[in-house]
Design an enzyme around this catalytic site. Structure first.
Site, PDB file in Angstrom:
ATOM      1  N   GLU A 103       0.814  -1.209   0.000  1.00 41.20           N
ATOM      2  CA  GLU A 103       0.000   0.000   0.000  1.00 41.20           C
ATOM      3  C   GLU A 103       0.847   1.258   0.000  1.00 41.20           C
ATOM      4  OE1 GLU A 103      -3.454  -2.038   2.715  1.00 41.20           O
ATOM      5  OE2 GLU A 103      -1.724  -1.172   3.706  1.00 41.20           O
ATOM      6  N   CYS A 116       3.123   8.492   0.713  1.00 41.85           N
ATOM      7  CA  CYS A 116       3.719   7.674   1.771  1.00 41.85           C
ATOM      8  C   CYS A 116       3.853   6.261   1.220  1.00 41.85           C
ATOM      9  CB  CYS A 116       2.771   7.731   2.962  1.00 41.85           C
ATOM     10  SG  CYS A 116       3.218   6.658   4.310  1.00 41.85           S
ATOM     11  N   CYS A 123       6.261  -6.114   8.572  1.00 41.61           N
ATOM     12  CA  CYS A 123       7.436  -5.545   9.245  1.00 41.61           C
ATOM     13  C   CYS A 123       7.865  -6.480  10.360  1.00 41.61           C
ATOM     14  CB  CYS A 123       7.106  -4.168   9.836  1.00 41.61           C
ATOM     15  SG  CYS A 123       8.539  -3.367  10.588  1.00 41.61           S
ATOM     16  N   CYS A 127       6.772  -3.337  16.801  1.00 36.73           N
ATOM     17  CA  CYS A 127       6.405  -2.229  17.699  1.00 36.73           C
ATOM     18  C   CYS A 127       4.980  -2.439  18.228  1.00 36.73           C
ATOM     19  CB  CYS A 127       6.522  -0.888  16.982  1.00 36.73           C
ATOM     20  SG  CYS A 127       8.198  -0.589  16.394  1.00 36.73           S
ATOM     21  N   CYS A 130       1.760  -0.599  16.658  1.00 35.00           N
ATOM     22  CA  CYS A 130       1.673  -0.491  15.205  1.00 35.00           C
ATOM     23  C   CYS A 130       0.926  -1.679  14.600  1.00 35.00           C
ATOM     24  CB  CYS A 130       3.089  -0.414  14.627  1.00 35.00           C
ATOM     25  SG  CYS A 130       3.123  -0.409  12.831  1.00 35.00           S
ATOM     26  N   CYS A 345      -1.258   6.724   9.212  1.00 38.13           N
ATOM     27  CA  CYS A 345       0.033   6.164   9.598  1.00 38.13           C
ATOM     28  C   CYS A 345      -0.145   5.020  10.581  1.00 38.13           C
ATOM     29  CB  CYS A 345       0.882   7.219  10.288  1.00 38.13           C
ATOM     30  SG  CYS A 345       1.494   8.391   9.139  1.00 38.13           S
TER      31      CYS A 345
HETATM   32  N1  SAH Z   1       9.064   1.620  10.100  1.00 45.14           N
HETATM   33  C1  SAH Z   1       9.285   3.008   9.991  1.00 45.14           C
HETATM   34  C2  SAH Z   1       8.346   3.698   9.044  1.00 45.14           C
HETATM   35  C3  SAH Z   1       6.908   3.234   9.045  1.00 45.14           C
HETATM   36  S1  SAH Z   1       5.975   3.602  10.486  1.00 45.14           S
HETATM   37  C4  SAH Z   1       9.228   3.672  11.354  1.00 45.14           C
HETATM   38  O1  SAH Z   1       8.819   3.027  12.317  1.00 45.14           O
HETATM   39  O2  SAH Z   1       9.621   4.815  11.446  1.00 45.14           O
HETATM   40  C5  SAH Z   1       5.608   5.329  10.215  1.00 45.14           C
HETATM   41  C6  SAH Z   1       5.263   6.101  11.477  1.00 45.14           C
HETATM   42  O3  SAH Z   1       3.967   5.723  11.949  1.00 45.14           O
HETATM   43  C7  SAH Z   1       6.240   5.878  12.621  1.00 45.14           C
HETATM   44  O4  SAH Z   1       6.673   7.113  13.134  1.00 45.14           O
HETATM   45  C8  SAH Z   1       5.404   5.153  13.657  1.00 45.14           C
HETATM   46  O5  SAH Z   1       5.856   5.475  14.945  1.00 45.14           O
HETATM   47  C9  SAH Z   1       4.014   5.666  13.352  1.00 45.14           C
HETATM   48  N2  SAH Z   1       2.924   4.817  13.809  1.00 45.14           N
HETATM   49  C10 SAH Z   1       2.877   3.467  13.799  1.00 45.14           C
HETATM   50  N3  SAH Z   1       1.695   3.041  14.307  1.00 45.14           N
HETATM   51  C11 SAH Z   1       0.990   4.142  14.645  1.00 45.14           C
HETATM   52  C12 SAH Z   1      -0.314   4.351  15.188  1.00 45.14           C
HETATM   53  N4  SAH Z   1      -1.128   3.340  15.486  1.00 45.14           N
HETATM   54  N5  SAH Z   1      -0.712   5.623  15.389  1.00 45.14           N
HETATM   55  C13 SAH Z   1       0.089   6.669  15.050  1.00 45.14           C
HETATM   56  N6  SAH Z   1       1.311   6.516  14.516  1.00 45.14           N
HETATM   57  C14 SAH Z   1       1.758   5.275  14.318  1.00 45.14           C
HETATM   58 FE1  SF4 Z   2       7.616  -1.568  11.710  1.00 46.52          FE
HETATM   59 FE2  SF4 Z   2       5.448  -0.329  12.560  1.00 46.52          FE
HETATM   60 FE3  SF4 Z   2       7.613  -0.382  14.104  1.00 46.52          FE
HETATM   61 FE4  SF4 Z   2       7.613   1.130  11.867  1.00 46.52          FE
HETATM   62  S1  SF4 Z   2       6.335   1.433  13.683  1.00 46.52           S
HETATM   63  S2  SF4 Z   2       9.224  -0.285  12.583  1.00 46.52           S
HETATM   64  S3  SF4 Z   2       6.337  -0.184  10.536  1.00 46.52           S
HETATM   65  S4  SF4 Z   2       6.404  -2.182  13.485  1.00 46.52           S
END
Ligand code: SAH
Ligand code: SF4
Length: 369
Positions: A103, A116, A123, A127, A130, A345
Site C-alpha cells: 500500500e 507515503c 514488518c 512495535c 503499530c 500512519c
Molecule cells: N518503520 C518506519 C516507518 C513506518 S511507520 C518507522 O517506524 O519509522 C511510520 C510512522 O507511523 C512511525 O513514526 C510510527 O511510529 C508511526 N505509527 C505506527 N503506528 C501508529 C499508530 N497506530 N498511530 C500513530 N502513529 C503510528
Molecule cells: Fe515496523 Fe510499525 Fe515499528 Fe515502523 S512502527 S518499525 S512499521 S512495526
C-alpha cells in the site's frame, strides 16, 4: 556505494527496468548496441513521461525496442485498488508479481501532494502500537517495486497536484531493507528522472543504528526517526529494536548524522495516553534532543481494533507541543489523515490470507535482544 547487486528479474527472466540505476540502464542498453542517447530516452520515458509501455517510444531503433519488449519489464507492480477517504486521502493498493498486496497513501496538500510508500511486506520490528507489526515480515520489496509506487501514483494523479514529497512511512522498516531502499532514493532524486528534491524524500526508521550510518553515507534522503519514548524502559517495551540499539546509541547516531545546510532530522513521536505523554517526558525529550538539529512531529496515536493503547485528547496534544516549544524544541503536530480508508500512519496492512506467500530473505531480523 557498496557493490551493486545483480538486477532484479521477474519470473520470466525479464529485467525490471525500474530496479536499474541510470548508469546500469545505460550499460544494459550499450550491451545491446544502443546509444547513450537511446538510454537517456528510455530513462525519460520511464520517469519523466511515466510510460507504461515503451513500444511507442520515439527515437529508439526498432531492434532495441524489440529487445526491450522481449527482455525487459516496465511496471513491477499492478494497481489493484484505489480507496478514497472523505478528506481526499487516497490509499493505493498494489499487487506484486507473487500476489502480495502492498500500500501507498497519497495525501493531497493545497497545491502539492505527499506520497507515503511501503518498503517491505509487513514488518519485523514488532512495535507494540503499530498495526503493520501484527503481519510480521512477509518479504522485502525490490528497488523496482519501491520506485514504482511513486511512478504509478504520479501517472494517476501527478499532473493536477504533483507529488513533491515522498516519505517511507508506509508498511515496513526501510532500514531493514537498505539494499533496495538506498538505490530507490537515488532514482527518486535523479534530476533526469523523478527529480524529487532530496529535502523532500524522507526515510523513516525505528532506529537501526548501523543502517542510519549507511543512509547518511550513501543516500541523498532526509532522515526521520520514530523516537516515541524518553526512557529505555518505555522504549524497550514499545519498540523491541531499542533492546539492541538503546537511546544512547540512537542519539549518538543522530548527532553524527551528516546534514546539509538548513536540513534537520525529523523526530516522530506517537503520543500514547499515560505512557509517553507526561510532564517528565517533555522535560526528558527536550534534554535528549539538545544539540541535535531536529524538529519533532507529534502524532496522536491512531487506535486500531485489539490495541489497549489510548489516544490522548487534542487539548493534551496541544499542551505537549506548547511545553516542548517553550523549551526551544521546534515541534509540529501531524494531523491524522485518511482514517476512514484505513490509510493513516501505522494503519497499513490488511490481514493476509493464511496461504499468502512469503518471500525468502537471507538475514534474520535484528530486533530481538
Ligand atoms: N518503520 C518506519 C516507518 C513506518 S511507520 C518507522 O517506524 O519509522 C511510520 C510512522 O507511523 C512511525 O513514526 C510510527 O511510529 C508511526 N505509527 C505506527 N503506528 C501508529 C499508530 N497506530 N498511530 C500513530 N502513529 C503510528
Ligand atoms: Fe515496523 Fe510499525 Fe515499528 Fe515502523 S512502527 S518499525 S512499521 S512495526
Amino acid at each position: 556505494m557498496g557493490g551493486e547487486r545483480p538486477p532484479a528479474r521477474d519470473a520470466d527472466g525479464r529485467i525490471l527496468l525500474k530496479g536499474l540505476s541510470r548508469e546500469a540502464l545505460r550499460a544494459w542498453v550499450d550491451a545491446r548496441g544502443g546509444s547513450p542517447q537511446a538510454a537517456a530516452r528510455i530513462w525519460a520515458g520511464l520517469y519523466r513521461h511515466r510510460l507504461a509501455d515503451l513500444a511507442e517510444l520515439p527515437g529508439v531503433d526498432p531492434e532495441l525496442r524489440r529487445r526491450l519488449a522481449d527482455e525487459a519489464r516496465v511496471d513491477a507492480l499492478t494497481l489493484d485498488e484505489v480507496r478514497e477517504a472523505a478528506d481526499g486521502t487516497r490509499k493505493l493498493v498494489f499487487r506484486t508479481d507473487d500476489g502480495a498486496l502492498i500500500e501507498s497513501v497519497l495525501i493531497p496538500g493545497d497545491r502539492r501532494a505527499t506520497l507515503c510508500i511501503s518498503s517491505q511486506i509487513g514488518c519485523a520490528m514488532g512495535c507494540h502500537f503499530c498495526l503493520t507489526a501484527k503481519l510480521g515480515l512477509r518479504g522485502d520489496l525490490s528497488t523496482a517495486e519501491i520506485v514504482d509506487q511513486v511512478v504509478i501514483a504520479r501517472r494517476l494523479f501527478g499532473d493536477a497536484r504533483p507529488i513533491s514529497n515522498v516519505v517511507f512511512m508506509g508498511m515496513g522498516e526501510p532500514l531493514h531493507n537498505p539494499d533496495a531502499v538506498i538505490p530507490a532514493t537515488h532514482t527518486l532524486c535523479d534530476p533526469e528522472g523523478l527529480d524529487l528534491s532530496s529535502r523532500r524524500v524522507t526515510v523513516s526508521t525505528s532506529g537501526l543504528v548501523p543502517a542510519i550510518e549507511r543512509l547518511g553515507a550513501e543516500s541523498p534522503a532526509r532522515l526521520a526517526v520514530s523516537l516515541n519514548a524518553t526512557t529505555d524502559a518505555v522504549r524497550d517495551w514499545l519498540m523491541p529494536v531499542n533492546r539492541k540499539y538503546p537511546l544512547a546509541a540512537l542519539l549518538g547516531a543522530l548527532r553524527r548524522f551528516p546534514l546539509r545546510a538548513r536540513d534537520r532530522i525529523v523526530i516522530e513521536y506517537v503520543l500514547l495516553a499515560g505512557i509517553n505523554d507526561q510532564a517528565d517526558d517533555i522535560e526528558r525529550l527536550a534534554g535528549l534532543l539538545r544539540g541535535i538539529a531536529c524538529k519533532v512531529n507529534l502524532i496522536a496515536f491512531n487506535p486500531h481494533p485489539g490495541s489497549e493503547l489510548r489516544r490522548p485528547s487534542d487539548a493534551h496534544v496541544l499542551e505537549f507541543q506548547a511545553e516542548l516549544r517553550r523549551r526551544g524544541v521546534a515541534t509540529a503536530i501531524r494531523r491524522t489523515r485518511g482514517d476512514e480508508a484505513m490509510a493513516a500512519c501505522g494503519q497499513l496492512g490488511r490481514a493476509p490470507a493464511a496461504d499468502a506467500p512469503r518471500r525468502r530473505r537471507s538475514l534474520p531480523i535484528a530486533a530481538t535482544p
